[in-house]
Design a protein around this motif. Sequence first.
Motif, PDB file in Angstrom:
ATOM      1  N   LYS A 183       4.276   0.532  -8.632  1.00 38.50           N
ATOM      2  CA  LYS A 183       4.841  -0.474  -7.742  1.00 38.50           C
ATOM      3  C   LYS A 183       4.027  -0.606  -6.467  1.00 38.50           C
ATOM      4  CE  LYS A 183       8.791  -1.804  -7.731  1.00 38.50           C
ATOM      5  NZ  LYS A 183      10.196  -2.149  -7.419  1.00 38.50           N
ATOM      6  N   SER A 184       3.250   0.412  -6.135  1.00 42.33           N
ATOM      7  CA  SER A 184       2.434   0.366  -4.929  1.00 42.33           C
ATOM      8  C   SER A 184       1.077   0.993  -5.204  1.00 42.33           C
ATOM      9  CB  SER A 184       3.129   1.100  -3.774  1.00 42.33           C
ATOM     10  OG  SER A 184       3.366   2.458  -4.114  1.00 42.33           O
TER      11      SER A 184
ATOM     12  N   CYS B 216       3.026 -10.490  -5.733  1.00 41.22           N
ATOM     13  CA  CYS B 216       2.224  -9.469  -5.064  1.00 41.22           C
ATOM     14  C   CYS B 216       2.374  -9.598  -3.550  1.00 41.22           C
ATOM     15  CB  CYS B 216       0.755  -9.597  -5.465  1.00 41.22           C
ATOM     16  SG  CYS B 216      -0.312  -8.317  -4.760  1.00 41.22           S
TER      17      CYS B 216
ATOM     18  N   ILE C  91       6.996   1.681   3.024  1.00 36.55           N
ATOM     19  CA  ILE C  91       6.490   1.609   1.653  1.00 36.55           C
ATOM     20  C   ILE C  91       7.643   1.746   0.657  1.00 36.55           C
ATOM     21  CG2 ILE C  91       5.010   2.723  -0.056  1.00 36.55           C
ATOM     22  CD1 ILE C  91       3.175   3.562   2.241  1.00 36.55           C
TER      23      ILE C  91
ATOM     24  N   GLU D 285       8.952  -1.166  -1.985  1.00 29.59           N
ATOM     25  CA  GLU D 285       9.045  -0.890  -3.423  1.00 29.59           C
ATOM     26  C   GLU D 285      10.439  -1.194  -3.951  1.00 29.59           C
ATOM     27  OE1 GLU D 285       5.778   2.730  -3.936  1.00 29.59           O
ATOM     28  OE2 GLU D 285       7.902   3.178  -3.684  1.00 29.59           O
TER      29      GLU D 285
ATOM     30  N   ILE E 176       2.933  -3.901  -4.621  1.00 24.81           N
ATOM     31  CA  ILE E 176       2.500  -3.790  -3.234  1.00 24.81           C
ATOM     32  C   ILE E 176       1.073  -3.238  -3.203  1.00 24.81           C
ATOM     33  CG2 ILE E 176       3.120  -2.963  -0.939  1.00 24.81           C
ATOM     34  CD1 ILE E 176       5.328  -4.552  -2.398  1.00 24.81           C
TER      35      ILE E 176
ATOM     36  N   LEU F  74      -1.895  -1.962  -0.635  1.00 28.23           N
ATOM     37  CA  LEU F  74      -2.163  -1.541   0.729  1.00 28.23           C
ATOM     38  C   LEU F  74      -3.664  -1.391   0.926  1.00 28.23           C
ATOM     39  CD1 LEU F  74       0.706  -0.133  -0.219  1.00 28.23           C
ATOM     40  CD2 LEU F  74       0.560   0.896   2.048  1.00 28.23           C
TER      41      LEU F  74
ATOM     42  N   VAL G 129       2.058   6.385  -2.130  1.00 24.90           N
ATOM     43  CA  VAL G 129       1.955   5.276  -3.081  1.00 24.90           C
ATOM     44  C   VAL G 129       1.889   5.811  -4.506  1.00 24.90           C
ATOM     45  CG1 VAL G 129       0.840   3.762  -1.410  1.00 24.90           C
ATOM     46  CG2 VAL G 129      -0.562   5.227  -2.873  1.00 24.90           C
TER      47      VAL G 129
END
Length: 287
Positions: A93-94, A125, A196, A200, A208, A210, A228
């Motif tokens: 998810k991240s 996104c 974060i 999520e 996500i 970063l 993450v």
Amino acid sequence: MGKISKVLDKASQEESASNSVEVGSPTDEVEASPQESPAKTTRKAARRETKVGMATSWDERLTRATMVTGPAAESFRTLRSRILHPATGIVPKSLLITSAIPGEGKSFVCANLGVALAQGVDQYCLMVDCDLRKPALHRLFGLSPSVGLVNHLRDKEELPSLLLPTGIETLSLLPAGPPPVNPSELLGSGSMARLIEELENRYDDRIILLDSPPVQAASETAVLARNVDGVVLVVRWGGSRREHLHKLVELIGPERIVGVVFNAFESNILDNKIFGSYEYYAYEEES
């Protein structure tokens, strides 16, 4: 670690940068995206039409890399496939996009990956610019934000008011915001970790991304990597030294690296015959 070692061996060669992007991964297989019905694909594509003026506001290199068929676009689609169809079956998810040293094109890769994910059938996104010292994502999308992540972490401003459209309906950006005096403390804070987690949990259908500072330039990147689901490592061909990359992999953990992207690797005649020529793959960020 075997696959990553082979990838790092390539990066140690001092080749001159040419004009393409290559994607490597610790995994051996790449699964194709599931086929959608023509009607569903048409409906989804309609929701992803870009806004008027996007082509003139985006950085030309980003526009060319995402709007034409060629090795660069196909490489990011391959990376998208590996992310959305991992061997473990668990879609992250991240993801943290980082590099060992400045100037390797991590922000350019983050922007391209964001576009590739948003152009998919079922994905949304959100990109978060965590490079508070030298943010670049807003420039790539032709934006001039005055507020962003810093205002949320420092001033507790509400997140929805800080998100910016990029020109693609399913792609949003949380810019870095004004330069802070304490970037390490902000990114390493509990507020950042909670952000974060909130992102999520808030968006079930959203990945996500970063964009973080280079590991050797900022200590907080290692902290972000622990918060993450995975890390995409960007390596510029002929850039980072092999020992620097090994230290980076050890710091992050090889099991957390979902892909390695070579920026500006030297293509050959076979590549050009298969994909066609393209002139804007090499991208070096300002140091």
